[in-house]
Enzyme design. Sequence first.
Site, mmCIF file in Angstrom:
data_model
loop_
_atom_site.group_PDB
_atom_site.id
_atom_site.type_symbol
_atom_site.label_atom_id
_atom_site.label_comp_id
_atom_site.label_asym_id
_atom_site.label_seq_id
_atom_site.Cartn_x
_atom_site.Cartn_y
_atom_site.Cartn_z
ATOM 1 N N LYS A 1 0.826 -1.208 0.000
ATOM 2 C CA LYS A 1 0.000 0.000 0.000
ATOM 3 C C LYS A 1 0.865 1.265 0.000
ATOM 4 O O LYS A 1 0.598 2.215 -0.730
ATOM 5 C CB LYS A 1 -0.963 -0.021 1.180
ATOM 6 C CG LYS A 1 -1.983 -1.162 1.061
ATOM 7 C CD LYS A 1 -2.894 -1.251 2.240
ATOM 8 C CE LYS A 1 -3.946 -2.340 2.037
ATOM 9 N NZ LYS A 1 -3.369 -3.704 1.948
ATOM 10 N N ARG B 1 -12.256 -6.769 -11.079
ATOM 11 C CA ARG B 1 -12.864 -7.577 -10.021
ATOM 12 C C ARG B 1 -14.046 -6.796 -9.466
ATOM 13 O O ARG B 1 -13.879 -5.832 -8.724
ATOM 14 C CB ARG B 1 -11.815 -7.903 -8.959
ATOM 15 C CG ARG B 1 -10.643 -8.690 -9.551
ATOM 16 C CD ARG B 1 -9.502 -8.864 -8.586
ATOM 17 N NE ARG B 1 -8.893 -7.604 -8.216
ATOM 18 C CZ ARG B 1 -7.826 -7.509 -7.411
ATOM 19 N NH1 ARG B 1 -7.280 -8.585 -6.900
ATOM 20 N NH2 ARG B 1 -7.321 -6.322 -7.133
ATOM 21 N N ASN C 1 1.067 -4.888 -5.701
ATOM 22 C CA ASN C 1 1.247 -6.182 -5.060
ATOM 23 C C ASN C 1 2.538 -6.835 -5.548
ATOM 24 O O ASN C 1 2.711 -7.057 -6.746
ATOM 25 C CB ASN C 1 0.062 -7.093 -5.374
ATOM 26 C CG ASN C 1 -1.220 -6.593 -4.751
ATOM 27 O OD1 ASN C 1 -1.576 -6.975 -3.654
ATOM 28 N ND2 ASN C 1 -1.931 -5.702 -5.453
ATOM 29 N N GLU D 1 -2.843 0.096 -5.050
ATOM 30 C CA GLU D 1 -1.873 -0.810 -4.428
ATOM 31 C C GLU D 1 -0.924 -1.344 -5.493
ATOM 32 O O GLU D 1 -1.261 -1.388 -6.680
ATOM 33 C CB GLU D 1 -2.561 -1.997 -3.736
ATOM 34 C CG GLU D 1 -3.411 -1.627 -2.538
ATOM 35 C CD GLU D 1 -3.909 -2.861 -1.779
ATOM 36 O OE1 GLU D 1 -3.295 -3.946 -1.925
ATOM 37 O OE2 GLU D 1 -4.908 -2.728 -1.054
ATOM 38 N N ASP E 1 -3.076 -2.572 -8.653
ATOM 39 C CA ASP E 1 -4.518 -2.447 -8.474
ATOM 40 C C ASP E 1 -4.939 -1.021 -8.785
ATOM 41 O O ASP E 1 -4.389 -0.060 -8.218
ATOM 42 C CB ASP E 1 -4.914 -2.808 -7.043
ATOM 43 C CG ASP E 1 -4.783 -4.301 -6.770
ATOM 44 O OD1 ASP E 1 -4.576 -5.065 -7.729
ATOM 45 O OD2 ASP E 1 -4.873 -4.702 -5.605
ATOM 46 N N LYS F 1 -7.966 1.489 5.887
ATOM 47 C CA LYS F 1 -7.514 0.104 5.761
ATOM 48 C C LYS F 1 -6.140 -0.072 6.387
ATOM 49 O O LYS F 1 -5.329 0.862 6.429
ATOM 50 C CB LYS F 1 -7.482 -0.325 4.291
ATOM 51 C CG LYS F 1 -6.659 0.566 3.354
ATOM 52 C CD LYS F 1 -6.859 0.132 1.910
ATOM 53 C CE LYS F 1 -6.148 1.058 0.926
ATOM 54 N NZ LYS F 1 -6.335 0.634 -0.480
ATOM 55 N N ARG G 1 -15.712 -4.137 -1.702
ATOM 56 C CA ARG G 1 -14.456 -4.800 -2.017
ATOM 57 C C ARG G 1 -14.618 -5.676 -3.245
ATOM 58 O O ARG G 1 -15.495 -6.536 -3.288
ATOM 59 C CB ARG G 1 -13.984 -5.661 -0.835
ATOM 60 C CG ARG G 1 -13.777 -4.870 0.435
ATOM 61 C CD ARG G 1 -13.595 -5.792 1.625
ATOM 62 N NE ARG G 1 -14.770 -6.637 1.843
ATOM 63 C CZ ARG G 1 -14.808 -7.658 2.699
ATOM 64 N NH1 ARG G 1 -13.726 -7.961 3.412
ATOM 65 N NH2 ARG G 1 -15.909 -8.372 2.844
ATOM 66 N N ARG H 1 -6.884 -5.471 -11.776
ATOM 67 C CA ARG H 1 -5.565 -6.036 -11.502
ATOM 68 C C ARG H 1 -4.776 -6.077 -12.805
ATOM 69 O O ARG H 1 -5.165 -6.759 -13.756
ATOM 70 C CB ARG H 1 -5.701 -7.430 -10.887
ATOM 71 C CG ARG H 1 -4.410 -8.257 -10.859
ATOM 72 C CD ARG H 1 -3.280 -7.618 -10.044
ATOM 73 N NE ARG H 1 -3.633 -7.316 -8.689
ATOM 74 C CZ ARG H 1 -3.598 -8.199 -7.683
ATOM 75 N NH1 ARG H 1 -3.258 -9.461 -7.923
ATOM 76 N NH2 ARG H 1 -3.909 -7.827 -6.464
#
Length: 318
Positions: free
Chosen positions: A126, A226, A284, A282, A274, A161, A234, A211
């Site tokens: 993050k 997503r 990842n 984000e 993301d 978060k 979410r 993603r």
Amino acid sequence: MTIKLGVVMDPIADINYKKDTTLAMLWAAQARDWQLFYMEQKDLYLRDGDARAAMSPLAVFHDPEAWYDLKDAEDQPLAELDVILMRKDPPFDNEYIYSTYILEDAERKGTLIVNRCQGLRDSNEKVFATQFPQCCPPLLVSREINRLKAFYREHKDVIFKPLDGMGGSSIFRAQEGDPNVSVILETLTQHGQQSIMAQRYIPEIIDGDKRILTINGEVVPYCLARVPLAGELRGNLAAGGTGRPQPLSDRDRWIAEQVAPFLRERGILFAGLDIIGDYLTEINVTSPTCIREIDAGYDLDIAGNLMDCIAGELNKRS
């Protein structure tokens, strides 16, 4: 000479056969006649300055009833392997960091670690995104509750978060007038003892978060949107979201191209960005997923492309 590939992952017996990205990587490596060796975190250890592991020879299959076979574990130096995939899922806790220290010994002795140990430690998924403010929504990283409340009052609709979560866990939305803001912040920050992220709510989440995958800084031209369940904020598949493969937009590609050179510099061969709407949220680097869903949508072989990249990196060293 046959390439020896090790993988550090969560228990292979418990993976989701239909979706697991690590399994796709192992299929791709085995298709190239590479030797596979399986490890969990508990199998890694240091003895007298030498990184070793109890590693099990592994075979993988395209069979939803029996997708793997493990032989008896053999105690060997990690440096005997040509490449190790570090695919342990978060949380990114002290045990994860200790595992990277062990893997780093093999890295110093010539084993390629994907992703590079220092890159994993330096790239909180993050906070790393905040290095690209031109790509991000308004956000704040802090553990000071009054400062977080001031950000909430400024933007009126905010996501809170933790910095070490995955799969959409412990994400809260606070809209204007929410009576639970104090308890949300007290819980997430552990009464001011732990830093969290506050991020202005992005309404485009109803269309899904995207993603985007990169291989050694090269952007895969398709992504997975997503889409959240109705009434859910979410989009993570682990939280019940639905995957929809789609081409990258111009903005998606621009964001990915801002980040890609920094991933390459850090030795992050495989990463997942993301994006919600027009904003990066984000990056990842620990165990990015969604290979299988994007492959299925566009008849790609992303894992195969990653193995080709790894083979190229190994050739540079020979």
